[in-house]
Scaffold this motif. Structure first.
Motif, PDB file in Angstrom:
ATOM      1  N   GLN A 145       0.823  -1.210   0.000  1.00 42.35           N
ATOM      2  CA  GLN A 145       0.000   0.000   0.000  1.00 42.35           C
ATOM      3  C   GLN A 145       0.858   1.261   0.000  1.00 42.35           C
ATOM      4  OE1 GLN A 145      -2.490  -0.643   3.413  1.00 42.35           O
ATOM      5  NE2 GLN A 145      -3.948  -1.930   2.301  1.00 42.35           N
ATOM      6  N   GLN A 146       2.022   1.201   0.642  1.00 45.89           N
ATOM      7  CA  GLN A 146       2.899   2.367   0.693  1.00 45.89           C
ATOM      8  C   GLN A 146       3.694   2.528  -0.605  1.00 45.89           C
ATOM      9  OE1 GLN A 146       3.173   4.761   3.218  1.00 45.89           O
ATOM     10  NE2 GLN A 146       1.313   3.743   3.892  1.00 45.89           N
ATOM     11  N   LEU A 148       3.350   0.974  -3.705  1.00 48.29           N
ATOM     12  CA  LEU A 148       2.629   0.997  -4.983  1.00 48.29           C
ATOM     13  C   LEU A 148       1.842   2.288  -5.194  1.00 48.29           C
ATOM     14  CD1 LEU A 148       1.313  -2.688  -5.162  1.00 48.29           C
ATOM     15  CD2 LEU A 148       3.258  -1.694  -6.383  1.00 48.29           C
ATOM     16  N   THR A 149       1.644   3.048  -4.127  1.00 42.37           N
ATOM     17  CA  THR A 149       0.947   4.329  -4.253  1.00 42.37           C
ATOM     18  C   THR A 149       1.921   5.508  -4.238  1.00 42.37           C
ATOM     19  OG1 THR A 149       0.659   4.474  -1.855  1.00 42.37           O
ATOM     20  CG2 THR A 149      -1.123   3.433  -3.124  1.00 42.37           C
ATOM     21  N   GLY A 150       3.189   5.227  -3.920  1.00 41.44           N
ATOM     22  CA  GLY A 150       4.169   6.303  -3.843  1.00 41.44           C
ATOM     23  C   GLY A 150       4.116   7.086  -2.545  1.00 41.44           C
ATOM     24  N   LYS A 151       3.291   6.661  -1.583  1.00 41.54           N
ATOM     25  CA  LYS A 151       3.254   7.347  -0.291  1.00 41.54           C
ATOM     26  C   LYS A 151       4.599   7.237   0.415  1.00 41.54           C
ATOM     27  CE  LYS A 151      -1.717   6.670   0.397  1.00 41.54           C
ATOM     28  NZ  LYS A 151      -2.765   5.972   1.185  1.00 41.54           N
ATOM     29  N   THR A 152       5.256   6.119   0.212  1.00 42.10           N
ATOM     30  CA  THR A 152       6.629   5.937   0.688  1.00 42.10           C
ATOM     31  C   THR A 152       7.511   5.707  -0.524  1.00 42.10           C
ATOM     32  OG1 THR A 152       5.926   4.999   2.812  1.00 42.10           O
ATOM     33  CG2 THR A 152       8.158   4.493   2.069  1.00 42.10           C
ATOM     34  N   ARG A 153       8.597   6.462  -0.631  1.00 41.88           N
ATOM     35  CA  ARG A 153       9.529   6.325  -1.750  1.00 41.88           C
ATOM     36  C   ARG A 153      10.795   5.630  -1.259  1.00 41.88           C
ATOM     37  NH1 ARG A 153       8.299  10.029  -5.924  1.00 41.88           N
ATOM     38  NH2 ARG A 153       9.753   8.756  -7.162  1.00 41.88           N
ATOM     39  N   LEU A 154      11.294   4.723  -2.064  1.00 39.64           N
ATOM     40  CA  LEU A 154      12.588   4.123  -1.757  1.00 39.64           C
ATOM     41  C   LEU A 154      13.656   5.215  -1.811  1.00 39.64           C
ATOM     42  CD1 LEU A 154      12.185   0.846  -3.823  1.00 39.64           C
ATOM     43  CD2 LEU A 154      12.030   1.083  -1.344  1.00 39.64           C
ATOM     44  N   PRO A 155      14.664   5.150  -0.923  1.00 43.10           N
ATOM     45  CA  PRO A 155      15.623   6.264  -0.769  1.00 43.10           C
ATOM     46  C   PRO A 155      16.245   6.746  -2.069  1.00 43.10           C
ATOM     47  CG  PRO A 155      15.948   4.644   0.958  1.00 43.10           C
ATOM     48  CD  PRO A 155      14.933   4.058   0.028  1.00 43.10           C
ATOM     49  N   PRO A 316       8.650   5.499 -12.974  1.00 40.56           N
ATOM     50  CA  PRO A 316       9.613   5.175 -14.034  1.00 40.56           C
ATOM     51  C   PRO A 316      10.057   3.716 -13.924  1.00 40.56           C
ATOM     52  CG  PRO A 316      10.134   7.275 -13.033  1.00 40.56           C
ATOM     53  CD  PRO A 316       9.050   6.668 -12.187  1.00 40.56           C
ATOM     54  N   HIS A 317      10.512   3.160 -15.037  1.00 41.28           N
ATOM     55  CA  HIS A 317      10.816   1.732 -15.116  1.00 41.28           C
ATOM     56  C   HIS A 317      11.810   1.285 -14.049  1.00 41.28           C
ATOM     57  CE1 HIS A 317      12.363  -2.057 -16.960  1.00 41.28           C
ATOM     58  NE2 HIS A 317      11.078  -2.196 -17.250  1.00 41.28           N
ATOM     59  N   ALA A 318      12.852   2.070 -13.802  1.00 41.81           N
ATOM     60  CA  ALA A 318      13.861   1.684 -12.814  1.00 41.81           C
ATOM     61  C   ALA A 318      13.255   1.553 -11.420  1.00 41.81           C
ATOM     62  CB  ALA A 318      14.997   2.708 -12.797  1.00 41.81           C
ATOM     63  N   GLU A 319      12.335   2.440 -11.084  1.00 41.88           N
ATOM     64  CA  GLU A 319      11.688   2.369  -9.765  1.00 41.88           C
ATOM     65  C   GLU A 319      10.717   1.188  -9.707  1.00 41.88           C
ATOM     66  OE1 GLU A 319       9.648   5.396  -6.484  1.00 41.88           O
ATOM     67  OE2 GLU A 319      10.103   6.107  -8.512  1.00 41.88           O
ATOM     68  N   GLN A 320      10.061   0.885 -10.813  1.00 38.78           N
ATOM     69  CA  GLN A 320       9.211  -0.313 -10.860  1.00 38.78           C
ATOM     70  C   GLN A 320      10.019  -1.555 -10.489  1.00 38.78           C
ATOM     71  OE1 GLN A 320       6.988  -0.878 -14.528  1.00 38.78           O
ATOM     72  NE2 GLN A 320       6.850   1.329 -14.862  1.00 38.78           N
ATOM     73  N   LEU A 321      11.208  -1.671 -11.077  1.00 37.33           N
ATOM     74  CA  LEU A 321      12.054  -2.841 -10.817  1.00 37.33           C
ATOM     75  C   LEU A 321      12.425  -2.946  -9.346  1.00 37.33           C
ATOM     76  CD1 LEU A 321      14.451  -2.645 -13.911  1.00 37.33           C
ATOM     77  CD2 LEU A 321      12.595  -4.273 -13.554  1.00 37.33           C
ATOM     78  N   ARG A 322      12.782  -1.812  -8.717  1.00 40.56           N
ATOM     79  CA  ARG A 322      13.196  -1.832  -7.309  1.00 40.56           C
ATOM     80  C   ARG A 322      12.018  -2.150  -6.391  1.00 40.56           C
ATOM     81  NH1 ARG A 322      15.595  -2.842  -4.338  1.00 40.56           N
ATOM     82  NH2 ARG A 322      16.070  -1.134  -2.919  1.00 40.56           N
ATOM     83  N   ILE A 323      10.859  -1.564  -6.674  1.00 44.90           N
ATOM     84  CA  ILE A 323       9.677  -1.853  -5.851  1.00 44.90           C
ATOM     85  C   ILE A 323       9.317  -3.338  -5.951  1.00 44.90           C
ATOM     86  CG2 ILE A 323       7.187  -1.464  -5.646  1.00 44.90           C
ATOM     87  CD1 ILE A 323       7.711   1.452  -6.495  1.00 44.90           C
ATOM     88  N   ALA A 324       9.330  -3.871  -7.161  1.00 50.53           N
ATOM     89  CA  ALA A 324       9.023  -5.297  -7.350  1.00 50.53           C
ATOM     90  C   ALA A 324      10.027  -6.162  -6.622  1.00 50.53           C
ATOM     91  CB  ALA A 324       9.001  -5.634  -8.837  1.00 50.53           C
ATOM     92  N   SER A 325      11.302  -5.769  -6.629  1.00 51.11           N
ATOM     93  CA  SER A 325      12.344  -6.541  -5.954  1.00 51.11           C
ATOM     94  C   SER A 325      12.115  -6.581  -4.448  1.00 51.11           C
ATOM     95  CB  SER A 325      13.716  -5.938  -6.263  1.00 51.11           C
ATOM     96  OG  SER A 325      14.729  -6.611  -5.554  1.00 51.11           O
TER      97      SER A 325
END
Length: 363
Positions: A145-146, A148-155, A316-325
């Motif tokens: 929930q955090q 996939l919605t962008g409420k929390t961004r990976l550093p 963006p595609h790079a962030e998709q990959l990191r979130i999925a990982s």
């Protein structure tokens, strides 16, 4: 059967005392005579003094260990006797008189205690593992929930080039990250219809045909086809599928080359969308739909047109990959725990088969 003082019906002490034979004591066993037949409850401190209602049998023990007897009633041997003795079809039930006729093999009290302790220790391990899986599932849901919605961004994606925090912008779905896009599913992927089959087309050999029950675990038997179909009608290991009728939601296919049935779509992603990220987005979307469904999500249905026009947000595609990982790491951890739980349950069944029949004796 877990006992809890919640959701109980209450009466006066006078009425309770007038039904003394139904008053529960610690260590009593209770046994439903209809519905969840074969589920035995052991009365704990919280329910001592409560009265038993109609439709549930009280098993008051005579020179027997209550935990041993509870395990015994949950064994395959007793369950087979129960199922073969039940009356009715729509609402199966069993009578107290039938229960009284059951014959069981009982060791002495000392051995009952030893067996009960061994099986209870295994139950405790199973219970702790189930609690851990439930906790991990809650962590997965919250993290999805955090992220996939962008409420929390990976550093590594949280800051602009000048070092300032990235903000948010308005969209039809509310506030979304400033560098994410709001897109319809038709803009990021293609939904390919499965094929309907007539009974005369099923074969005993050829290419397996994936039906809903093959994806949900409700049936493992496959039908086969020898038809030569267009390439798009086949799916391979790792392809993304979506069940759009009845059992609803996305699945990553883990089997051999196969054909998918009419109630399933194959989803082919565009170059700018990661398949694992799209799977997680679809899973989160469908779980939200199931939670909001009056049927509990078991009989949902969606058309291809509605699905293609549905909006979702994509980084963006790079962030998709990191979130999925990150999310796949949690999912893999849960899968390993579930595998461990299933092995432990199999061990418990083996122990029951050995100890409750006397095939293996404890020293």
């Amino acid at each position: 059967m877990q006992q809890s003082p919640e959701n109980l019906i209450y009466t006066t002490q006078e009425i309770s005392n007038s039904y003394k034979r139904t008053i529960l004591k610690k260590g009593d066993l209770v046994f439903p005579l209809r519905g969840k037949i074969g589920t035995v409850g052991l009365i704990n401190d919280e329910l001592v003094g409560a009265n038993l209602t109609r439709g549930v049998a009280l098993i008051a023990l005579k020179k027997s260990n209550p935990i041993f007897l509870k395990q015994l009633f949950g064994s395959n041997r007793i369950l087979k006797q129960l199922y073969s003795s039940m009356n009715g079809s729509a609402l199966q039930e069993i009578t107290i008189d039938t229960l009284k006729k059951f014959k069981v093999v009982m060791p002495d009290l000392i051995e009952q205690q030893k067996i009960a302790t061994a099986l209870s220790d295994t139950d405790a391990l199973i219970s702790e593992l189930e609690k851990l899986i439930e906790k991990k599932q809650a962590i997965k849901t919250a993290t999805m929930q955090q992220l996939l919605t962008g409420k929390t961004r990976l550093p590594e994606f949280a800051l602009r080039e000048d070092g300032t925090p990235k903000g948010y912008k308005d969209s039809e779905l509310g506030q979304i990250p400033e560098d994410w896009e709001l897109l319809s599913f038709s803009e990021v992927c293609t939904f390919i219809n499965g094929r309907a089959y007539g009974l005369h087309e099923w074969e005993k050999r050829g290419t397996p045909v994936i039906r809903l029950q093959n994806l949900t675990g409700r049936g493992g038997d496959y039908y086969y086809s020898t038809l030569n179909l267009p390439a798009k009608q086949y799916c391979d290991y790792g392809d993304l599928l979506f069940m759009w009728s009845a059992r609803f939601g996305p699945v990553i296919w883990k089997g051999q080359k196969a054909i998918y049935h009419y109630h399933i779509w194959k989803i082919v992603c565009n170059e700018n969308v990661d398949k694992d990220f799209l799977y997680l987005t679809l899973e989160d979307m469908t779980e939200n739909l199931k939670r909001g469904s009056s049927s509990g999500g078991t009989m949902l249905h969606v058309t291809k047109e509605i699905m293609e026009s549905t909006l979702a947000i994509f980084p963006p595609h790079a962030e998709q990959l990191r979130i999925a990982s990150v999310l796949n790491g949690i999912i893999q951890e849960i899968e390993l725990l579930v595998e461990k739980l299933n092995k432990l349950k199999n061990i418990k069944q083996g122990m029951m088969q050995e100890l409750l029949t006397g095939k293996t004796r404890l020293v």
